[in-house]
Design an enzyme around this catalytic site. Sequence first.
Site, short mmCIF file in Angstrom:
data_model
loop_
_atom_site.label_atom_id
_atom_site.label_comp_id
_atom_site.label_asym_id
_atom_site.label_seq_id
_atom_site.Cartn_x
_atom_site.Cartn_y
_atom_site.Cartn_z
N LEU A 39 -1.38 -40.21 -41.93
CA LEU A 39 -1.28 -41.41 -42.82
C LEU A 39 -0.45 -42.40 -41.62
O LEU A 39 0.22 -42.17 -40.74
CB LEU A 39 -0.27 -41.48 -43.74
CG LEU A 39 -0.73 -40.60 -44.97
CD1 LEU A 39 0.52 -40.64 -45.94
CD2 LEU A 39 -1.93 -40.95 -45.73
N GLU B 255 6.54 -44.13 -51.95
CA GLU B 255 4.88 -44.19 -52.19
C GLU B 255 4.45 -42.66 -52.24
O GLU B 255 3.54 -42.43 -53.22
CB GLU B 255 4.06 -45.00 -51.25
CG GLU B 255 2.96 -45.58 -51.66
CD GLU B 255 1.77 -44.36 -51.61
OE1 GLU B 255 0.97 -44.68 -52.71
OE2 GLU B 255 1.73 -43.58 -50.96
N1 NAP Z 1 -4.28 -42.96 -47.37
C1 NAP Z 1 -4.55 -41.90 -48.12
O1 NAP Z 1 -4.50 -42.26 -49.17
C2 NAP Z 1 -5.25 -40.70 -47.57
C3 NAP Z 1 -5.63 -39.63 -48.46
C4 NAP Z 1 -6.16 -38.67 -47.90
C5 NAP Z 1 -6.42 -38.52 -46.40
N2 NAP Z 1 -6.05 -39.48 -45.61
C6 NAP Z 1 -6.14 -39.31 -44.35
O2 NAP Z 1 -7.78 -39.57 -44.09
C7 NAP Z 1 -7.78 -38.68 -42.82
C8 NAP Z 1 -8.51 -37.27 -43.20
O3 NAP Z 1 -9.86 -37.66 -44.11
P1 NAP Z 1 -11.32 -37.74 -43.52
O4 NAP Z 1 -11.99 -38.73 -44.37
O5 NAP Z 1 -11.30 -37.88 -42.13
O6 NAP Z 1 -12.01 -36.35 -44.11
P2 NAP Z 1 -11.87 -35.48 -45.35
O7 NAP Z 1 -12.84 -36.26 -46.12
O8 NAP Z 1 -10.61 -35.22 -45.83
O9 NAP Z 1 -12.94 -34.16 -44.81
C9 NAP Z 1 -14.11 -34.26 -44.34
C10 NAP Z 1 -14.60 -33.01 -44.50
O10 NAP Z 1 -14.84 -32.43 -46.06
C11 NAP Z 1 -16.02 -31.65 -45.92
N3 NAP Z 1 -16.83 -32.61 -46.71
C12 NAP Z 1 -17.07 -33.91 -46.83
N4 NAP Z 1 -18.00 -34.06 -47.87
C13 NAP Z 1 -18.36 -32.88 -48.35
C14 NAP Z 1 -19.38 -32.77 -49.48
N5 NAP Z 1 -20.08 -33.67 -49.97
N6 NAP Z 1 -19.53 -31.31 -49.58
C15 NAP Z 1 -18.80 -30.44 -48.96
N7 NAP Z 1 -18.00 -30.73 -48.02
C16 NAP Z 1 -17.64 -31.90 -47.58
C17 NAP Z 1 -16.56 -31.52 -44.58
O11 NAP Z 1 -16.01 -30.56 -44.19
P3 NAP Z 1 -16.84 -29.50 -43.07
O12 NAP Z 1 -16.88 -30.27 -41.92
O13 NAP Z 1 -16.07 -28.33 -42.83
O14 NAP Z 1 -18.08 -29.23 -43.63
C18 NAP Z 1 -16.06 -32.77 -43.76
O15 NAP Z 1 -15.89 -32.68 -42.48
C19 NAP Z 1 -6.59 -38.29 -42.01
O16 NAP Z 1 -6.18 -39.16 -41.26
C20 NAP Z 1 -5.68 -38.33 -43.41
O17 NAP Z 1 -4.06 -38.86 -43.24
C21 NAP Z 1 -5.47 -40.67 -46.11
#
Ligand code: NAP
Length: 183
Positions: free
Chosen positions: A23, A30
């Site tokens: 984050l 929060e």
């Molecule tokens: N501020 C907030 O509220 C908040 C909330 C959550 C996360 N975050 C931050 O966001 C970042 C991580 O999120 P991100 O967006 O990079 O990744 P993510 O959405 O958590 O993960 C992406 C992975 O999910 C899988 N995926 C995505 N769409 C899919 C689908 N339709 N079907 C099946 N699998 C699917 C894939 O995995 P595979 O590659 O294994 O196929 C893809 O590589 C971090 O920095 C975290 O701290 C912030």
Amino acid sequence: MQVKLKLIAAASENMGIGINGELPWRLKKEMDFFTRMTTTTKDSNKQNAVIMGRRTWECIPKKYKPLANRINMVLSSQSLDYGEDVVVCKSLPDMIEKLSQSPLNDKIEQVWVIGGSSIYKISMESPNFYRLYLTRVKKHFKCDTFFPEFPDNFVLVKDSEVPEGIQEEKGIQYEYEVYEREN
Ligand SMILES: NC(=O)c1ccc[n+]([C@@H]2O[C@H](COP(=O)([O-])OP(=O)(O)OC[C@H]3O[C@@H](n4cnc5c(N)ncnc54)[C@H](OP(=O)(O)O)[C@@H]3O)[C@@H](O)[C@H]2O)c1
């Protein structure tokens, strides 16, 4: 139980949600809000489910995994094994199907989508979308992960579970907002 997806996210002024797998901020109250909203159930015999993408799962520190007192569900195109307590599915419809059926359906009260970016996007487009709980962090943060394009047809609604007005921690202001899709 019909599966109604509740999304919970915190985004900066520039709609950033993450940087370097973390984050962009440390806001304890929060985070406590996130834990309370995703954990609390009316029926003490039930738990809530938390749905997340594989990268968000990997971003959670080991000592907090799986997220306590919640059924952890991870979306990935890969065949992954995170232990018997964690449900891994290859698509959101597969996950919703699993949540609609016994035994999961009997023991789950609410379904929370906790990110990241692409998981929020497909969940907002899903017929099972119900509400978005969005914390607006009123500051610009350098980010590499962003909340998806905000739908035009989302409208603000009230929710008695959510504190009203501007919150502040460490000199950073933020506000809880709740959205539904306009019919
Ligand atoms: N501020 C907030 O509220 C908040 C909330 C959550 C996360 N975050 C931050 O966001 C970042 C991580 O999120 P991100 O967006 O990079 O990744 P993510 O959405 O958590 O993960 C992406 C992975 O999910 C899988 N995926 C995505 N769409 C899919 C689908 N339709 N079907 C099946 N699998 C699917 C894939 O995995 P595979 O590659 O294994 O196929 C893809 O590589 C971090 O920095 C975290 O701290 C912030």
